[in-house]
Design an enzyme around this catalytic site. Structure first.
Site, PDB file in Angstrom:
ATOM      1  CB  SER A   3      64.722  63.452 -45.069  1.00  0.00           C
ATOM      2  OG  SER A   3      65.391  62.457 -43.921  1.00  0.00           O
ATOM      3  CG  HIS A  44      66.646  58.361 -46.338  1.00  0.00           C
ATOM      4  ND1 HIS A  44      65.544  58.258 -46.124  1.00  0.00           N
ATOM      5  CD2 HIS A  44      67.105  59.344 -45.546  1.00  0.00           C
ATOM      6  CE1 HIS A  44      65.038  59.085 -45.304  1.00  0.00           C
ATOM      7  NE2 HIS A  44      65.994  60.192 -45.037  1.00  0.00           N
TER       8      HIS A  44
END
Length: 265
Positions: free
Chosen positions: A101, A237
């Site tokens: 990320s 995610h």
């Protein structure tokens, strides 16, 4: 040894967390955390990775043992610090970067910073769950003074991996707000100097969850002239928190480094 008698960490040891030193390792893996994250999760990778690997994890200012330091808001200033601190870590062995990320942006810019300072690029750049800033899928991040408490809560859940019941607790959000704001500023500042051509030559692998909020990982191929591959793993995610996915990633990293080492011999 009493706790008060323990030797102080050096500046570099404060910036990079290596829980499991492995002097006999062939490679070093430098890991970069997600938004709001610390260094411990990736530093623990060193416990059960192959003997070939020594793992170092970036500890960002304003958290953990660097809690007294001011938070960083700008990617260029952060990278300058990281590149400097990396020198004694990477000088003796081949190395690779892994970022998840927000950590993907820091890893990429650090690789670029090394190259711009006439230092070797990583053998391999592993990026995870990060929409490339030059992609049309990139979503604008609100300016600091535009961020509401609800938006901070959203970023805590979506990009910080914070459970919903914590992210919706006002006191918790208030406590985390300075770090999330600083990290959002770092990501926002990545949109400057967006590459219009391949700026690296190392091989690159991107990982993404099948239900991830990150989009267009394919566009990361634009930043390097090296080989680039994309792998989708089951999950959202934070797919990498699944033990099976984590094991696959670690094994893949080791395999890639072994192959890269042979091809560069």
């Amino acid at each position: 040894m009493e706790r008060g008698d323990q030797p102080k960490r050096t500046r570099n040891e404060n910036i990079f967390n290596c829980l499991y030193k492995n002097p006999e390792a062939t490679f070093k893996l430098i890991c970069f955390p997600w938004m709001g994250g610390g260094s411990t999760h990736f530093a623990k990778w060193g416990q059960d990775t192959h003997d070939l690997l020594e793992v170092h994890s970036l500890r960002l200012p304003g958290r953990e043992s660097r809690v007294e330091e001011p938070l960083e808001n700008d990617i260029s200033q952060l990278v300058d610090e990281v590149v400097c601190a990396l020198q004694p870590v990477i000088q003796d062995k081949p190395f690779a970067f892994f970022g998840h990320s927000m950590g993907s942006y820091i890893a990429f810019r650090t690789a670029l910073g090394l190259k711009e300072n006439n230092q070797p690029e990583p053998l391999h750049l592993f990026l995870s769950s990060a929409t490339p800033v030059h992609s049309k899928a990139w979503h604008r991040i609100p300016k600091d003074d535009e961020l509401s408490e609800e938006q901070i809560s959203h970023y805590l859940m979506e990009f910080g991996g914070t459970p919903k019941h914590f992210a919706e607790a006002k006191e918790f959000v208030k406590q985390c707000s300075p770090i999330i704001r600083a990290d959002l500023n770092i990501v926002r500042s990545c949109t400057s100097n967006v590459p219009s051509k391949a700026v690296l030559s190392c091989d690159l692998t991107c990982f993404v969850g099948s239900e991830d909020i990150a989009k267009d990982m394919e566009a990361w191929k634009d930043v390097t002239s090296g080989n680039a591959k994309i792998y989708q793993l089951p999950g959202g995610h934070f797919y990498l928190l699944d033990p099976a996915n984590e094991k696959l990633i670690k094994n893949y990293i080791i395999k890639c480094l072994e192959v890269s080492s042979i091809s560069n011999f």
